[in-house]
Design a protein around this motif. Structure first.
Motif, PDB file in Angstrom:
ATOM      1  N   LEU A  22       0.816  -1.212   0.000  1.00 57.18           N
ATOM      2  CA  LEU A  22       0.000   0.000   0.000  1.00 57.18           C
ATOM      3  C   LEU A  22       0.850   1.263   0.000  1.00 57.18           C
ATOM      4  O   LEU A  22       0.336   2.355   0.243  1.00 57.18           O
ATOM      5  N   THR A  23       2.130   1.113  -0.304  1.00 59.68           N
ATOM      6  CA  THR A  23       3.057   2.244  -0.268  1.00 59.68           C
ATOM      7  C   THR A  23       3.616   2.500  -1.659  1.00 59.68           C
ATOM      8  O   THR A  23       4.069   1.574  -2.337  1.00 59.68           O
ATOM      9  N   ALA A  24       3.588   3.758  -2.061  1.00 61.76           N
ATOM     10  CA  ALA A  24       4.074   4.148  -3.385  1.00 61.76           C
ATOM     11  C   ALA A  24       5.515   4.652  -3.294  1.00 61.76           C
ATOM     12  O   ALA A  24       5.937   5.171  -2.255  1.00 61.76           O
ATOM     13  N   PRO A  25       6.276   4.520  -4.365  1.00 59.06           N
ATOM     14  CA  PRO A  25       7.639   5.052  -4.384  1.00 59.06           C
ATOM     15  C   PRO A  25       7.624   6.582  -4.468  1.00 59.06           C
ATOM     16  O   PRO A  25       6.590   7.187  -4.775  1.00 59.06           O
ATOM     17  N   PRO A  26       8.749   7.233  -4.205  1.00 55.53           N
ATOM     18  CA  PRO A  26       8.776   8.706  -4.229  1.00 55.53           C
ATOM     19  C   PRO A  26       8.517   9.290  -5.610  1.00 55.53           C
ATOM     20  O   PRO A  26       8.163  10.474  -5.717  1.00 55.53           O
ATOM     21  N   GLU A  27       8.646   8.509  -6.686  1.00 57.78           N
ATOM     22  CA  GLU A  27       8.432   9.034  -8.036  1.00 57.78           C
ATOM     23  C   GLU A  27       6.957   9.203  -8.380  1.00 57.78           C
ATOM     24  O   GLU A  27       6.638   9.790  -9.410  1.00 57.78           O
ATOM     25  N   SER A  28       6.046   8.721  -7.531  1.00 57.28           N
ATOM     26  CA  SER A  28       4.617   8.847  -7.802  1.00 57.28           C
ATOM     27  C   SER A  28       4.181  10.291  -7.589  1.00 57.28           C
ATOM     28  O   SER A  28       4.400  10.870  -6.509  1.00 57.28           O
ATOM     29  N   LEU A  29       3.550  10.883  -8.609  1.00 54.76           N
ATOM     30  CA  LEU A  29       3.123  12.276  -8.527  1.00 54.76           C
ATOM     31  C   LEU A  29       2.040  12.466  -7.471  1.00 54.76           C
ATOM     32  O   LEU A  29       2.044  13.466  -6.741  1.00 54.76           O
ATOM     33  N   ILE A  30       1.125  11.523  -7.360  1.00 55.88           N
ATOM     34  CA  ILE A  30      -0.008  11.676  -6.439  1.00 55.88           C
ATOM     35  C   ILE A  30       0.343  11.223  -5.028  1.00 55.88           C
ATOM     36  O   ILE A  30       0.047  11.914  -4.041  1.00 55.88           O
ATOM     37  N   TRP A  31       0.987  10.057  -4.899  1.00 57.74           N
ATOM     38  CA  TRP A  31       1.188   9.462  -3.583  1.00 57.74           C
ATOM     39  C   TRP A  31       2.617   9.587  -3.058  1.00 57.74           C
ATOM     40  O   TRP A  31       2.862   9.241  -1.893  1.00 57.74           O
ATOM     41  N   GLY A  32       3.558  10.045  -3.862  1.00 55.30           N
ATOM     42  CA  GLY A  32       4.959  10.044  -3.447  1.00 55.30           C
ATOM     43  C   GLY A  32       5.218  10.787  -2.152  1.00 55.30           C
ATOM     44  O   GLY A  32       5.789  10.237  -1.190  1.00 55.30           O
ATOM     45  N   ASP A  33       4.815  12.032  -2.067  1.00 49.84           N
ATOM     46  CA  ASP A  33       5.069  12.832  -0.860  1.00 49.84           C
ATOM     47  C   ASP A  33       4.212  12.363   0.311  1.00 49.84           C
ATOM     48  O   ASP A  33       4.660  12.384   1.472  1.00 49.84           O
ATOM     49  N   LEU A  34       2.994  11.926   0.035  1.00 52.20           N
ATOM     50  CA  LEU A  34       2.110  11.501   1.114  1.00 52.20           C
ATOM     51  C   LEU A  34       2.623  10.249   1.814  1.00 52.20           C
ATOM     52  O   LEU A  34       2.371  10.053   3.015  1.00 52.20           O
ATOM     53  N   HIS A  35       3.345   9.409   1.100  1.00 50.76           N
ATOM     54  CA  HIS A  35       3.813   8.145   1.671  1.00 50.76           C
ATOM     55  C   HIS A  35       5.247   8.211   2.186  1.00 50.76           C
ATOM     56  O   HIS A  35       5.817   7.167   2.536  1.00 50.76           O
ATOM     57  N   GLU A  36       5.816   9.386   2.229  1.00 51.75           N
ATOM     58  CA  GLU A  36       7.195   9.516   2.683  1.00 51.75           C
ATOM     59  C   GLU A  36       7.395   8.969   4.103  1.00 51.75           C
ATOM     60  O   GLU A  36       8.375   8.244   4.360  1.00 51.75           O
ATOM     61  N   PRO A  37       6.535   9.270   5.072  1.00 52.19           N
ATOM     62  CA  PRO A  37       6.747   8.718   6.428  1.00 52.19           C
ATOM     63  C   PRO A  37       6.705   7.189   6.461  1.00 52.19           C
ATOM     64  O   PRO A  37       7.440   6.557   7.221  1.00 52.19           O
ATOM     65  N   VAL A  38       5.851   6.584   5.610  1.00 54.70           N
ATOM     66  CA  VAL A  38       5.747   5.125   5.607  1.00 54.70           C
ATOM     67  C   VAL A  38       6.998   4.505   4.992  1.00 54.70           C
ATOM     68  O   VAL A  38       7.502   3.468   5.469  1.00 54.70           O
ATOM     69  N   ARG A  39       7.517   5.139   3.945  1.00 56.64           N
ATOM     70  CA  ARG A  39       8.714   4.588   3.283  1.00 56.64           C
ATOM     71  C   ARG A  39       9.918   4.585   4.206  1.00 56.64           C
ATOM     72  O   ARG A  39      10.822   3.753   4.049  1.00 56.64           O
ATOM     73  N   ALA A  40       9.957   5.503   5.135  1.00 57.58           N
ATOM     74  CA  ALA A  40      11.105   5.578   6.038  1.00 57.58           C
ATOM     75  C   ALA A  40      11.272   4.299   6.854  1.00 57.58           C
ATOM     76  O   ALA A  40      12.385   3.982   7.293  1.00 57.58           O
ATOM     77  N   GLY A  41      10.210   3.562   7.055  1.00 56.15           N
ATOM     78  CA  GLY A  41      10.306   2.337   7.842  1.00 56.15           C
ATOM     79  C   GLY A  41      10.421   1.075   7.016  1.00 56.15           C
ATOM     80  O   GLY A  41      10.388  -0.032   7.578  1.00 56.15           O
ATOM     81  N   LEU A  42      10.550   1.189   5.706  1.00 51.63           N
ATOM     82  CA  LEU A  42      10.634   0.019   4.834  1.00 51.63           C
ATOM     83  C   LEU A  42      12.090  -0.298   4.501  1.00 51.63           C
ATOM     84  O   LEU A  42      12.897   0.609   4.243  1.00 51.63           O
ATOM     85  N   PRO A  43      12.455  -1.582   4.448  1.00 52.72           N
ATOM     86  CA  PRO A  43      13.821  -1.946   4.066  1.00 52.72           C
ATOM     87  C   PRO A  43      13.934  -2.092   2.549  1.00 52.72           C
ATOM     88  O   PRO A  43      12.934  -2.149   1.827  1.00 52.72           O
ATOM     89  N   GLY A  44      15.165  -2.167   2.062  1.00 57.38           N
ATOM     90  CA  GLY A  44      15.434  -2.546   0.673  1.00 57.38           C
ATOM     91  C   GLY A  44      14.741  -1.717  -0.374  1.00 57.38           C
ATOM     92  O   GLY A  44      14.252  -2.267  -1.374  1.00 57.38           O
ATOM     93  N   LEU A  45      14.673  -0.399  -0.175  1.00 55.68           N
ATOM     94  CA  LEU A  45      14.056   0.457  -1.192  1.00 55.68           C
ATOM     95  C   LEU A  45      14.869   0.401  -2.480  1.00 55.68           C
ATOM     96  O   LEU A  45      16.104   0.304  -2.451  1.00 55.68           O
TER      97      LEU A  45
END
Length: 720
Positions: A444-467
């Protein structure tokens, strides 16, 4: 009286001649009969009867005969007179004909404008009445010329569904990947690390197949290692493109074009597959767009071998078409096409040649499908159900096509097994898998390159490994449409449940060791299936999750489109959806497109040093590390000289040793080591030595070391 005259007189007075010459024609208005007097009214008034008229006719005939005999004697005596008389006779005949024509014309006017000569006879067929609608008939179509026929044929092809789908997918790929083609010779999408490696791979395969095909797997990188082209996925299927152009700029341009075409092929492939399964156009469009532009793929923009996935659904579509099978209609023997089946195997082999990163799983999926089909056939035989025709031609197409696919896979696997034997430390471990295995939140997490969800999901990505391998959002719109497809769909309930089960299985495998340690999911495959231990990124199985979700979503969109047509059938003639319904049915397409919008960066690729265009190999470029070496590989595409540098999925021990020994170059130990390896030239990049030991040694004198030093632009060239 002469003999001729006597004969003429006797003929004139004979009974037969008299009957022809003396009996006048009876006019329609005359009243004649056996008891009525004959002759005209004037003759009866003058007292002349039929006998007197016959005597006068005989006298006139004798006089006419005498005149003709005299003219004949005169013509025999004078030939010129004979010619003159012939001309006079012709003139008289012409005058007589003109007079007759004028008489007929006058009689026609008196009879109401009708020509007696043109009056229909009793035996003639009656004239057909004129068609009153002839004036409204279309003009007869002219026979087109050759150019017009060619133009019409091309026009028919251009408006065909598949032509429109291909052109639309290409235009969409250009727009959705923009600005990839804005500066295609100088920028690369995402970053300039892995894309430069892949640009070199395409260039190398095209170059070596034109010059020394037998040396394909012995690339110019990682000198003096062997089988070095198999250190990563090769993109060998793009070799024909690598045969065009030379040098880094051509390699970058080639990569950018392939990057755009890969998105277009993914769209067309998924569209074709879902259409073959039985969906409508809008549902297939949703599946195709979501498969090519899913948000999770935006994080893979630097991995062309992952984005080059369009051959998977396209091959499945061609195989299904060749076997006359669709999800909605089942097996239809009358629609079998052996040519399509063979072509599907060829496309599958081409997809496999792009790399085992996604090709290996595809091969196992095809094998699983073959096992299921064979098992169903055996069950039908055991239960003695009616046999369904297959055909020898289709059987041969599957045999030879499958042989091509298996042979391609086997030939491509040999170099990788060689590499695994030479470099056993290159095998993946369970710890590597754990680092790249996404947790459930990653779906349910988008990469930072997503125009719509990239910035909104930044806090969630911080806790994910192996980006970026763990940001696996397929798209919220796709998830919603697939969920609706479980309730309302053109697929049957059993088919929906099977699709859901397959989606869950693929999702569990994509989690790697994050699903209960992978003990009953990923690890058994990793430990026992050949080649599976070479896959370090389980999250890339999200490709199959996205495809299956697209099929479910197409079912719901198709059901909604059919309902819209039913409503229109009751309200509109012809039964086509109105403007409002059309916009509503296109809404799913707009939603999946919106989630595919991106902010992918396009950095400028570092320029090739001038020394790389002139120096012969073997060459070592310093400083050496994973990212810099990928640039060096791209720079070597001008001459393809042997280079010690190289970047891949693992680092050979010899290269790691070279980096360690040459950390303080130039010194005697590093020079002797390089001479032993066979290296004759070392190029130091001044703009990259900052923060390394080379920053202090690059300007030291070399007179006592037995080597030469030369400044060439922004580089320092040492010749050993």
């Amino acid at each position: 009286m002469s003999t001729d005259q006597s004969n003429a007189a006797s003929e004139a007075t004979s009974p037969e001649t008299a009957s022809e010459t003396t009996v006048p024609a009876t006019a329609p208005g005359d009243i004649t009969g056996p008891d009525q007097p004959t002759g005209s009214v004037e003759d009866r008034a003058e007292g002349r009867g039929p006998k007197d008229e016959a005597t006068e006719e005989n006298a006139t005939g004798e006089d006419r005969q005498k005149d003709e005999n005299r003219q004949k004697d005169a013509r025999e005596d004078d030939p010129k007179a004979e010619d003159a008389e012939a001309k006079d006779a012709e003139a008289k005949d012409a005058e007589a004909k003109d007079a007759e024509a004028k008489d007929r014309e006058a009689e026609g006017k008196e009879d109401g404008g009708k020509d007696p000569a043109k009056e229909p006879t009793a035996d003639a067929e009656p004239a057909k009445p004129a068609d009153p609608f002839a004036a409204f008939a279309p003009a007869p179509e002219l026979i087109p010329g050759r150019l017009r026929r060619i133009g019409r044929a091309v026009g028919r092809r251009l408006v065909h569904e598949w032509s429109l789908a291909g052109l639309g997918a290409l235009a969409l790929a250009v727009l959705m990947t923009w600005p990839t083609l804005r500066y295609p010779r100088h920028t690369l999408p995402q970053d300039y690390w892995d894309p430069t490696l892949q640009a070199w791979q395409v260039a190398w395969s095209g170059h070596i197949l034109l010059t020394k095909p037998a040396q394909l797997w012995q690339s110019n990188a990682f000198f003096p290692e062997t089988w070095t082209f198999a250190f990563s996925d090769t993109l060998l299927g793009y070799a024909p493109a690598g045969m065009i152009g030379q040098g880094p700029e051509a390699a970058i341009l080639r990569y950018n074009i392939l990057f755009v075409l890969a998105h277009a092929l993914a769209t067309v492939g998924a569209y074709a597959l879902v259409r073959q399964l039985g969906s409508g156009r809008i549902g297939a469009a949703v599946a195709g767009i979501s498969f090519a532009y899913a948000p999770w793929l935006l994080g893979q923009a630097g991995h062309l071998h992952i984005l080059s996935n369009g051959g998977i659904p396209l091959a499945l579509a061609m195989l299904a078409r060749g076997h006359g099978w669709s999800l909605r209609h089942g097996y239809r023997p009358d629609r079998r096409r052996s040519g399509w089946a063979f072509a599907g195997w060829v496309v599958a082999a081409w997809q496999l040649s792009l790399g085992f990163g996604i090709g290996l799983v595809f091969a196992y999926v095809l094998g699983l499908i073959a096992v299921v089909v064979l098992a169903s056939w055996l069950v039908r035989r055991i239960l003695r159900r009616p046999r369904q025709p297959f055909g020898i031609r289709l059987l041969l197409a599957d045999f030879w096509g499958g042989a091509v696919f298996v042979a391609t896979g086997a030939l491509l696997a040999i170099p990788y097994f060689k590499v695994a034997d030479l470099h056993p430390y290159a095998r993946r471990t369970a710890e590597d898998l754990h680092n790249y295995s996404p947790p459930p939140g990653g779906f349910l997490t988008a990469p930072p390159e997503s125009l719509i969800w990239g910035d909104l999901h930044e806090p969630v990505r911080a806790g994910l490994p192996g980006l970026p391998e763990t940001t696996l959002l397929p798209g919220y719109a796709l998830l919603a449409l697939a969920g609706a497809g479980l309730v309302l769909s053109i697929w049957t309930v059993r088919q929906r449940l099977l699709l859901l089960a397959a989606t869950l299985v693929a999702g569990v495998l994509a989690m790697g060791t994050r699903f209960f340690g992978g003990t009953f999911s990923y690890l058994p495959l990793f430990d026992h299936l050949p080649g599976w231990d070479g896959l370090r990124t389980p999250g890339r199985l999200m490709l199959w999750v996205t495809l299956l979700l697209g099929v479910l979503a197409a079912g719901s969109v198709g059901a909604f489109a059919e309902r819209a047509r039913q409503i229109s059938a009751a309200e509109r003639i012809p039964p086509r959806p109105g403007p409002f319904l059309r916009l509503v049915t296109l809404l799913p397409v707009a939603l999946v497109l919106a989630e595919g919008l991106n902010t992918t960066p396009h950095p400028v690729v570092p320029l090739q040093p001038a020394a790389m265009r002139v120096e012969n190999g073997p060459v070592l470029v310093l400083p050496s590390d994973q990212k810099t070496d990928q640039h060096v590989m791209l720079w070597s595409t001008s001459k393809f000289q042997d280079i010690v540098n190289g970047g891949s999925g693992f680092t050979p021990q010899r290269l790691a040793e070279v980096r360690e020994v040459t950390a303080n170059f130039p010194d005697q130990a590093s020079i002797d080591y390089l001479r032993t390896m066979g290296v004759r030239t070392v190029i130091v990049l001044r703009d990259r030595v900052a923060g390394t030991p080379l920053e202090a040694t690059v300007d030291l004198p070399v007179d006592t070391l037995g080597i030469s030093r030369e400044d060439v632009g922004e580089t320092v060239v040492y010749r050993l």
